[in-house]
Design a protein around this motif. Structure first.
Motif, PDB file in Angstrom:
ATOM      1  N   ALA A 141      -7.008  24.524  -7.784  1.00 40.43           N
ATOM      2  CA  ALA A 141      -7.927  23.511  -8.307  1.00 40.43           C
ATOM      3  C   ALA A 141      -7.215  22.210  -8.641  1.00 40.43           C
ATOM      4  O   ALA A 141      -7.826  21.307  -9.209  1.00 40.43           O
ATOM      5  CB  ALA A 141      -8.633  24.048  -9.556  1.00 40.43           C
ATOM      6  N   ARG A 142      -5.951  22.099  -8.276  1.00 40.06           N
ATOM      7  CA  ARG A 142      -5.169  20.902  -8.616  1.00 40.06           C
ATOM      8  C   ARG A 142      -4.781  20.158  -7.345  1.00 40.06           C
ATOM      9  O   ARG A 142      -3.958  20.631  -6.567  1.00 40.06           O
ATOM     10  CB  ARG A 142      -3.916  21.288  -9.394  1.00 40.06           C
ATOM     11  N   PRO A 143      -5.360  18.992  -7.098  1.00 35.68           N
ATOM     12  CA  PRO A 143      -5.006  18.270  -5.873  1.00 35.68           C
ATOM     13  C   PRO A 143      -3.610  17.668  -5.969  1.00 35.68           C
ATOM     14  O   PRO A 143      -3.188  17.236  -7.040  1.00 35.68           O
ATOM     15  CB  PRO A 143      -6.077  17.166  -5.805  1.00 35.68           C
ATOM     16  N   PRO A 144      -2.876  17.650  -4.869  1.00 31.73           N
ATOM     17  CA  PRO A 144      -1.555  17.024  -4.885  1.00 31.73           C
ATOM     18  C   PRO A 144      -1.659  15.521  -5.128  1.00 31.73           C
ATOM     19  O   PRO A 144      -2.687  14.895  -4.837  1.00 31.73           O
ATOM     20  CB  PRO A 144      -0.999  17.303  -3.486  1.00 31.73           C
ATOM     21  N   GLU A 145      -0.597  14.966  -5.657  1.00 36.47           N
ATOM     22  CA  GLU A 145      -0.540  13.514  -5.858  1.00 36.47           C
ATOM     23  C   GLU A 145      -0.094  12.885  -4.545  1.00 36.47           C
ATOM     24  O   GLU A 145       1.044  13.066  -4.112  1.00 36.47           O
ATOM     25  CB  GLU A 145       0.445  13.171  -6.976  1.00 36.47           C
ATOM     26  N   MET A 146      -0.998  12.144  -3.926  1.00 36.37           N
ATOM     27  CA  MET A 146      -0.695  11.544  -2.626  1.00 36.37           C
ATOM     28  C   MET A 146      -0.202  10.107  -2.742  1.00 36.37           C
ATOM     29  O   MET A 146       0.484   9.604  -1.854  1.00 36.37           O
ATOM     30  CB  MET A 146      -1.946  11.577  -1.732  1.00 36.37           C
ATOM     31  N   ALA A 147      -0.563   9.439  -3.817  1.00 37.87           N
ATOM     32  CA  ALA A 147      -0.149   8.048  -4.005  1.00 37.87           C
ATOM     33  C   ALA A 147      -0.125   7.741  -5.490  1.00 37.87           C
ATOM     34  O   ALA A 147      -0.938   8.260  -6.256  1.00 37.87           O
ATOM     35  CB  ALA A 147      -1.107   7.090  -3.291  1.00 37.87           C
ATOM     36  N   SER A 148       0.812   6.903  -5.892  1.00 37.01           N
ATOM     37  CA  SER A 148       0.897   6.512  -7.294  1.00 37.01           C
ATOM     38  C   SER A 148      -0.255   5.570  -7.642  1.00 37.01           C
ATOM     39  O   SER A 148      -0.931   5.018  -6.765  1.00 37.01           O
ATOM     40  CB  SER A 148       2.230   5.810  -7.569  1.00 37.01           C
ATOM     41  N   ASP A 149      -0.487   5.374  -8.917  1.00 38.31           N
ATOM     42  CA  ASP A 149      -1.542   4.460  -9.363  1.00 38.31           C
ATOM     43  C   ASP A 149      -1.273   3.040  -8.862  1.00 38.31           C
ATOM     44  O   ASP A 149      -2.210   2.301  -8.537  1.00 38.31           O
ATOM     45  CB  ASP A 149      -1.642   4.468 -10.889  1.00 38.31           C
ATOM     46  N   GLU A 150       0.000   2.675  -8.781  1.00 31.10           N
ATOM     47  CA  GLU A 150       0.340   1.330  -8.306  1.00 31.10           C
ATOM     48  C   GLU A 150      -0.025   1.161  -6.843  1.00 31.10           C
ATOM     49  O   GLU A 150      -0.543   0.114  -6.442  1.00 31.10           O
ATOM     50  CB  GLU A 150       1.825   1.061  -8.518  1.00 31.10           C
ATOM     51  N   VAL A 151       0.242   2.185  -6.028  1.00 33.10           N
ATOM     52  CA  VAL A 151      -0.104   2.107  -4.609  1.00 33.10           C
ATOM     53  C   VAL A 151      -1.617   2.016  -4.448  1.00 33.10           C
ATOM     54  O   VAL A 151      -2.130   1.228  -3.634  1.00 33.10           O
ATOM     55  CB  VAL A 151       0.452   3.331  -3.858  1.00 33.10           C
ATOM     56  N   THR A 152      -2.352   2.807  -5.217  1.00 34.68           N
ATOM     57  CA  THR A 152      -3.812   2.761  -5.152  1.00 34.68           C
ATOM     58  C   THR A 152      -4.340   1.393  -5.559  1.00 34.68           C
ATOM     59  O   THR A 152      -5.276   0.858  -4.936  1.00 34.68           O
ATOM     60  CB  THR A 152      -4.415   3.852  -6.060  1.00 34.68           C
ATOM     61  N   GLU A 153      -3.736   0.814  -6.596  1.00 31.68           N
ATOM     62  CA  GLU A 153      -4.175  -0.508  -7.045  1.00 31.68           C
ATOM     63  C   GLU A 153      -3.955  -1.552  -5.961  1.00 31.68           C
ATOM     64  O   GLU A 153      -4.825  -2.385  -5.689  1.00 31.68           O
ATOM     65  CB  GLU A 153      -3.419  -0.907  -8.306  1.00 31.68           C
ATOM     66  N   VAL A 154      -2.792  -1.527  -5.313  1.00 33.60           N
ATOM     67  CA  VAL A 154      -2.505  -2.498  -4.254  1.00 33.60           C
ATOM     68  C   VAL A 154      -3.469  -2.313  -3.093  1.00 33.60           C
ATOM     69  O   VAL A 154      -3.944  -3.299  -2.498  1.00 33.60           O
ATOM     70  CB  VAL A 154      -1.047  -2.362  -3.793  1.00 33.60           C
ATOM     71  N   ALA A 155      -3.798  -1.056  -2.753  1.00 34.34           N
ATOM     72  CA  ALA A 155      -4.755  -0.815  -1.667  1.00 34.34           C
ATOM     73  C   ALA A 155      -6.114  -1.426  -1.992  1.00 34.34           C
ATOM     74  O   ALA A 155      -6.769  -2.022  -1.120  1.00 34.34           O
ATOM     75  CB  ALA A 155      -4.888   0.687  -1.431  1.00 34.34           C
ATOM     76  N   LYS A 156      -6.544  -1.323  -3.241  1.00 34.60           N
ATOM     77  CA  LYS A 156      -7.818  -1.932  -3.639  1.00 34.60           C
ATOM     78  C   LYS A 156      -7.763  -3.454  -3.536  1.00 34.60           C
ATOM     79  O   LYS A 156      -8.724  -4.097  -3.103  1.00 34.60           O
ATOM     80  CB  LYS A 156      -8.161  -1.516  -5.067  1.00 34.60           C
TER      81      LYS A 156
END
Length: 200
Positions: A141-156
């Protein structure tokens, strides 16, 4: 006197046996291996077992550690999984990144931590890999961490800039997209990605 000796479990005891102390449970053997692609398999003596269900090893490479390979050399218990975690210097306990797990159904995997690193980690050439033997249900029930919060923010921010650019044209087409991409690449070469945070 015989009664005392019997209750004490001494040589005269007939009906009462001396209670046995439970033996400590042996730690499970190491049935996994770790390597960085292009490098030899990490020798078992370099993998430290911290307790009955946790192991840790240090990886070093001259290039940034972008991929880690883990595989099982023997089956786990039917209901067990081996969680794989990674962290960069200074190896704070709060900065472990969960990459995924190995199971009997999936006994090998290539993990790509390149996107989980934050700017603080700066794509390190040294990393600690932690492995945890746990019930499979704990990781299912625990998804792996695929990207850091910083990477996600830059993608947005990139997506927002693209939408804003395309919306400035009445009839955007493929050439408009090519124009945005050329502009985006040029600005990133000159300014990094900080310009994406500006609203002007």
């Amino acid at each position: 006197r015989r009664a005392v000796r019997a209750l004490a479990g001494g040589p005269g005891a007939r009906g009462l046996a001396r209670p046995r102390r439970p033996r400590p449970r042996a730690a499970p053997p190491m049935v996994f291996h770790v390597l960085v692609p292009g490098k030899p398999v990490v020798p078992p003596e370099l993998i430290s077992q911290t307790d009955a269900s946790h192991w840790v090893l240090q990886l070093e490479d001259f290039a940034a550690i972008a991929e880690v390979v883990c595989f099982l050399s023997a089956p786990l218990a039917p209901d067990a999984a081996l969680g794989v975690h990674i962290t960069a210097p200074p190896f704070d306990a709060a900065n472990w990144h969960y990459l995924g797990c190995l199971t009997n159904a999936c006994p090998s995997a290539v993990f790509k931590p390149r996107y989980v690193w934050s700017s603080r980690d700066a794509r390190p050439t040294t990393a600690l890999v932690g492995l945890e033997l746990a019930p499979a249900a704990q990781y299912s029930a625990r998804p792996p961490e695929m990207a850091s919060d910083e990477v996600t923010e830059v993608a947005k921010l990139i997506a927002r800039d693209m939408v804003t650019y395309l919306a400035s044209f009445e009839n955007p087409g493929p050439q408009t997209m090519d124009g945005w991409l050329g502009r985006f690449n040029e600005r990133c070469r000159r300014e990094g990605v900080n310009w994406l945070r500006r609203t002007d």
